[in-house]
Design a protein around this motif. Structure first.
Motif: not given
Length: 143
Positions: A59-64, A77-79, A112-119
Motif C-alpha cells: 500500500l505504501f508503494t502504491l501510494v508512492s 520505498a526507502s522509508g 516488506a520487499a515482497v509487498g513493495a514488489a507486488a505494489g
C-alpha cells in the motif's frame, strides 16, 4: 456552482482501483507464504504479522507511485525499508552471548520487499521471492 468544483474524488477508475487491490492481495499471499514457515517454526512473527507487513509495504508503494504525481516515488520505498528495519529490530533478542530472532527480523524485511514488489506490479518476482524465502528458511532452519 458545485459542478465548477473539481474535488478529484474519483481519481481512478474502478478497474484501476481493483488492480491496485489485486496487487495488495498478491502481497498478502507472499507474506502468507513467508509467515507460514515462521508459524511452522513456532516463531512469534507468523502468517498474520508477515501478511500485514507485506500488505502495508504494498500500500505504501502504491501510494508512492500513484498518490504523489510529480514526486520521486523511490522516497517512500526507502522509508519503507528503514521503517521495517526498525520493526524487525524489535524481533532481535540478546540472551547472554547469543542472539535470537535474526531470521524472523529478516523475514519481516523480506515480506516488506515482497509487498513493495507486488505494489509495483512485479507479481512473479514478488511471489517467487516469497517462495524462495520460505524455501531458504525451511531448508536451513536455525533460529
Amino acid at each position: 456552482m458545485a459542478a465548477d468544483v473539481d474535488l478529484d474524488v474519483l481519481r481512478f477508475s474502478r478497474g484501476e482501483e481493483l488492480t491496485m487491490l489485486a496487487r495488495i492481495g498478491i502481497a498478502a499471499l507472499g507474506g502468507a507464504v513467508i509467515g507460514f514457515e515462521r508459524r511452522q517454526a513456532g516463531k512469534n512473527a507468523g502468517m498474520r504479522t508477515l501478511m500485514l507487513v507485506s500488505m502495508g509495504a504494498a500500500l505504501f508503494t502504491l501510494v508512492s507511485i500513484f498518490g504523489f504525481t510529480g514526486h520521486d516515488p523511490s522516497r517512500v520505498a526507502s522509508g519503507v525499508v528503514a521503517g521495517v528495519g526498525f520493526l524487525g529490530a524489535g524481533a532481535i533478542l540478546r540472551d547472554g552471548t547469543s542472539v535470537r530472532g535474526l531470521t524472523t527480523a529478516a523475514s519481516v524485511w523480506v515480506a516488506a520487499a515482497v509487498g513493495a514488489a507486488a505494489g509495483t506490479g512485479l507479481y512473479i518476482v514478488a511471489f517467487g521471492t516469497a517462495l524462495l524465502a520460505a524455501l531458504v528458511m525451511w531448508l536451513w532452519p536455525h533460529d
